[in-house]
Write a protein that holds these residues in place. Structure first.
Motif, short mmCIF file in Angstrom:
data_model
loop_
_atom_site.label_atom_id
_atom_site.label_comp_id
_atom_site.label_asym_id
_atom_site.label_seq_id
_atom_site.Cartn_x
_atom_site.Cartn_y
_atom_site.Cartn_z
N GLU A 149 62.99 93.14 51.70
CA GLU A 149 63.95 92.49 52.59
C GLU A 149 63.43 92.64 54.01
O GLU A 149 63.03 93.73 54.42
N TYR A 150 63.39 91.52 54.74
CA TYR A 150 62.75 91.55 56.06
C TYR A 150 63.61 90.87 57.12
O TYR A 150 64.51 90.07 56.84
N ARG A 151 63.29 91.20 58.36
CA ARG A 151 63.81 90.52 59.53
C ARG A 151 62.65 90.33 60.49
O ARG A 151 61.86 91.27 60.70
N ILE A 152 62.51 89.14 61.04
CA ILE A 152 61.43 88.86 61.99
C ILE A 152 62.05 88.55 63.33
O ILE A 152 62.98 87.74 63.45
N PHE A 199 64.06 91.74 72.18
CA PHE A 199 63.72 90.96 70.99
C PHE A 199 64.95 90.23 70.49
O PHE A 199 66.08 90.75 70.53
N THR A 200 64.73 89.04 69.98
CA THR A 200 65.80 88.26 69.35
C THR A 200 65.37 87.89 67.94
O THR A 200 64.17 87.74 67.65
N GLU A 201 66.34 87.73 67.08
CA GLU A 201 66.05 87.42 65.68
C GLU A 201 65.51 86.00 65.54
O GLU A 201 66.06 85.05 66.09
N ILE A 202 64.40 85.87 64.78
CA ILE A 202 63.83 84.56 64.46
C ILE A 202 64.28 84.11 63.08
O ILE A 202 64.77 82.99 62.90
N THR A 203 64.15 84.99 62.09
CA THR A 203 64.54 84.64 60.73
C THR A 203 64.69 85.91 59.91
O THR A 203 64.20 86.98 60.29
N THR A 204 65.37 85.81 58.78
CA THR A 204 65.52 86.91 57.82
C THR A 204 65.29 86.37 56.42
O THR A 204 65.29 85.15 56.20
N GLY A 205 65.11 87.28 55.47
CA GLY A 205 64.94 86.82 54.09
C GLY A 205 64.53 87.94 53.17
O GLY A 205 64.54 89.12 53.54
N THR A 206 64.19 87.56 51.96
CA THR A 206 63.73 88.51 50.94
C THR A 206 62.44 88.01 50.34
O THR A 206 62.16 86.80 50.32
N VAL A 226 55.71 89.36 68.14
CA VAL A 226 56.40 89.08 66.88
C VAL A 226 56.54 90.40 66.13
O VAL A 226 55.55 91.11 65.90
N ARG A 227 57.77 90.75 65.77
CA ARG A 227 58.04 92.02 65.09
C ARG A 227 58.51 91.74 63.67
O ARG A 227 59.49 91.03 63.46
N LEU A 228 57.78 92.30 62.71
CA LEU A 228 58.21 92.27 61.31
C LEU A 228 58.94 93.58 61.02
O LEU A 228 58.33 94.66 61.08
N VAL A 229 60.21 93.49 60.70
CA VAL A 229 61.02 94.66 60.38
C VAL A 229 61.20 94.72 58.87
O VAL A 229 61.75 93.78 58.27
N GLY A 230 60.71 95.78 58.26
CA GLY A 230 60.97 96.00 56.85
C GLY A 230 62.33 96.64 56.69
O GLY A 230 62.49 97.83 57.01
#
Length: 737
Positions: free
Chosen positions: A674-677, A686-693, A714-718
């Motif tokens: 599950e991620y948030r970019i 930072f502002t949210e670009i997209t989320t998903g699985t 660009v931050r990839l959040v696990g």
């Protein structure tokens, strides 16, 4: 007086006597037993390794066998009932000064430490079961004085261990019994000299056959931890043993310091919650982590589950209080502590002398001449080279015997993250006075071929052709690789660079012993266990997924190479020309996500919220290699969420991120599910670009961005990931066309 009256008076008198209070019986004092544990020493005896653990006040310098003995002596002082036990992987080590002497330096130190009991970990099987047996018995193997049986620091020949190795969950199918003693029974004395027995159960990693060095082929069955522990505990209780300690070469993780227990998870904790309530304490290992937990048994009674890290950084201590009347542990009185092996004490002089002896012996051995060469035996990871050809020829010769697999050919990779063959041999002299043009010294030869086991497998001709095609990985997978497999001298083929990966080799032009490759024929192939067990991780999934009939040769690649030099005054140049390159420019490949224009990784830098170690830093997600990765911290464990931030150098119009998960298929740890970019212009807000699985496969993943997305950072959040870790083999940013 009538007789009946006399009888009544007598009965009443007896009853009165019975009702009088009896003299008080003194309760027997409880018996205290100290159990000290170390794990995963791996031969790290020298304090110069500069190891650290994180304590409440920051980093602490730790380690070294001399300091370990000093701390053990301090802890044992005033403890009449003390035991030192191990949880496996002590002697199979990586330092040159232990590995070059068949791990005998480590055994000499462990004997001097007073080890009472140890477990056969997966690395105790690196050289198969007979090698473990000889470590206990002291038998020689190979050439004494070259391969094994070196004089120790007192001048005495190697005599093996003063203690035994145990594992209750390794079963020999031929006898349906434990291949090693499942437990060891000792005793302490209670009040009045009463003997109280104590049982120590050994357990090993159930996944031992899947480890790249302790590869399967022993014929043994490796049960799960609970089955082995419960059976052994039942047998111990049948013998009158009620105080029972488990030492397991398996572990877990948590998110705290070495004497904390925060969010514990992992295989040892899963097993600890199920193991027989008769077991009073559990020591762990293998995971190289540090924790001190109290985990309820199936009856809800807490018992210690403790792991003391690795490489003699910590000593685990469990204090058991035994009721002498029952011989069982008073659980409420149990205490557990991890002690750092600090360097603020005087190291033990006797152990220091042993370590210094072996360090000096290694320094001298490096100047021993072995053989000679007539030219450079150069090394390459991307094209045919002489040292790789020599290694392939030696692999084939070792595996050609029927009892070792009766190989038809050899396929050997260069350094692919595991040092199968990491370097060549130079003809020119080095810096040693003993060196001379063409002379090969032991120290020069030592690192040339790694300790990977030589393994023979069956592949069809069609599968062999596919393996050769896998030398070139299409660039669409987020990481690229061109790894040249060395082939033995009885094999030749050509490849066309002008064709796309997967279509570069004509199977009809692959010759084995002068005959064309036949698609339906089965060939016996000598190769390394690294490809057999982890081929997918290193870009060779066909070997891992399709191989049959595995047979392991008794010697490792390094053993074979060093002995070849020892027995040949001059090494024959194997030459080149087995593989012919046809130059060309391959057509472009769009990949599974359609056409994408990637920002070159060299223009990107990265930072992360945590990293496992220097080799698993964020830069490893930008190096283009399938065999490296960024991985969040595991010691101590940094719980999710974890993130990695990419600096694109300047604001960019971007349309997607491609995430390549860790590639070793059997290890899901760190695969982000599950991620948030997030994006940022300044690296601060930072502002949210997209989320998903994402699914749990090793295939590359795509996260598309909304139209018009721009960012420099660009931050990839696990948010969630395998075993509560985050990892990335590669990250790529697709620019908006």
């Amino acid at each position: 007086m009538k007789a009946s009256t006399k009888t009544l008076i007598a009965v009443l008198a007896a009853a009165a006597l019975f009702l009088l209070p009896l003299p008080a019986q003194a309760e027997e004092e409880p018996v205290t037993v100290q159990v000290l544990g170390i794990t995963d020493l791996h031969g790290y005896l020298d304090p110069a390794h500069n190891q650290k653990v994180t304590g409440p006040n920051g980093a602490i310098d730790v380690g070294g066998a001399g300091y370990l003995k000093a701390h053990l002596d301090r802890l044992r002082a005033g403890q009449p009932n003390s035991f030192l036990i191990g949880s496996g992987d002590q002697f199979s080590g990586w330092p040159d000064y232990t590995q070059a002497f068949a791990n005998e330096p480590t055994i000499e130190v462990l004997n001097a430490l007073g080890m009472d009991f140890d477990v056969a970990g997966n690395h105790e099987f690196d050289r198969e079961f007979p090698f473990l047996q000889r470590m206990m018995s002291g038998e020689c193997y190979g050439k004494p004085g070259f391969d094994s049986c070196f004089p120790d620091s007192t001048g005495q020949p190697f005599a093996g261990t003063d203690y035994g190795y145990h594992a209750a969950n390794i079963i020999d199918p031929a006898t349906n019994r434990s291949a090693l003693p499942p437990y060891w029974i000792s005793e302490v004395r209670g009040p009045g000299g009463k003997i109280i027995p104590i049982g120590f159960i050994g357990l090993t990693l159930p996944g031992t056959p899947e480890e790249s060095l302790s590869i399967g082929g022993s014929g043994f069955e490796f049960e799960d931890l609970v089955a082995g522990a419960d059976r052994a505990a039942e047998q111990l209780q049948a013998k009158g043993v009620e105080t029972i300690v488990v030492s397991a070469h398996d572990g877990g993780q948590h998110s705290g310091l070495y004497n904390e227990c925060k969010n514990p998870n992992g295989s040892l904790f899963d097993a600890a919650r199920k193991m027989s309530p008769a077991i009073d304490a559990i020591f762990g290992g293998h995971w190289h982590t540090q924790f001190n937990c109290m985990i309820p048994d199936p009856n809800g009674n807490p018992r210690p589950v403790i792991e003391a890290g690795d490489n003699a950084k910590l000593i685990g201590e469990v204090q058991l209080t035994i009721d002498p009347a029952t011989g069982d542990v008073i659980r409420d009185a149990t205490k557990a502590t991890n002690h750092p092996v600090t360097k603020d004490v005087t190291p033990d002089a006797g152990i220091t002398k042993i370590v210094d002896y072996w360090l000096a012996k290694w320094k001298v051995r490096q100047d021993d001449p072995l053989s000679s060469i007539t030219r450079d035996l150069e090394f390459s990871t991307t094209q045919e080279s002489r040292i790789m050809n020599l290694a392939a020829d030696l692999y084939l010769a070792e595996a050609k015997h029927r009892r070792h697999g009766n190989a038809d050919l050899a396929l050997v990779p260069p350094d692919i993250g595991v040092d199968v063959v990491p370097q060549g041999l130079a003809y020119a002299p080095g810096t040693s006075p003993a060196d001379a043009p063409g002379r090969v010294l032991y120290g020069e030869a030592w690192p040339v071929v790694g300790i990977s086991p030589i393994t023979t497998i069956s592949l069809t001709g069609a599968e062999l052709d596919q393996v050769l095609e896998e030398q070139w990985l299409p660039p669409a997978y987020g990481c690229s690789r061109s790894t040249a497999l060395a082939v033995s001298g009885n094999v030749s083929y050509s490849y066309d660079e002008g064709k796309p990966p997967g279509q570069r080799i004509d199977p009809a032009k692959v010759l084995i012993n002068g005959e064309p490759l036949r698609a339906q024929r089965t060939y016996r192939v000598a190769t390394t266990s690294v490809l057999v067990l982890h081929g997918r991780q290193y870009g060779y999934p066909t070997i891992e997924e399709q191989h049959q009939d595995l047979v392991r040769a008794p010697r490792m690649g390094q053993d074979v190479f060093l002995n070849h030099l020892r027995t040949h005054a001059q090494v024959t140049d194997p030459g080149v020309g087995r593989v012919t390159r046809v130059p060309g420019t391959p057509p472009p490949v769009d990949g599974p996500f359609g056409p994408l224009k990637f920002l070159p990784q060299k223009e990107i830098t990265a930072t992360a919220t945590s990293q496992g170690n220097a080799a698993h830093g964020p830069a490893s997600a930008l190096d283009g290699k399938c065999s490296t990765m960024w991985h969040s911290a595991w010691a101590p464990h940094a719980p999710m969420p974890q993130s990695i931030t990419l600096d694109l150098g300047q604001p960019r119009a971007i349309e997607a991120l491609v995430y390549t998960p860790r590639q070793d298929g059997a290890v899901p740890n760190g695969r982000i599910s599950e991620y948030r970019i997030e994006g940022s212009a300044d690296g601060q807000t930072f502002t949210e670009i997209t989320t998903g699985t994402w699914d749990g496969t090793i295939d590359a993943k795509l996260a598309r961005f909304p139209a018009g997305t721009q960012a420099r950072y660009v931050r990839l959040v696990g948010v969630a990931g395998g075993a509560d870790y985050a990892a990335a083999t590669e990250l790529n940013i697709a620019l908006t066309p």
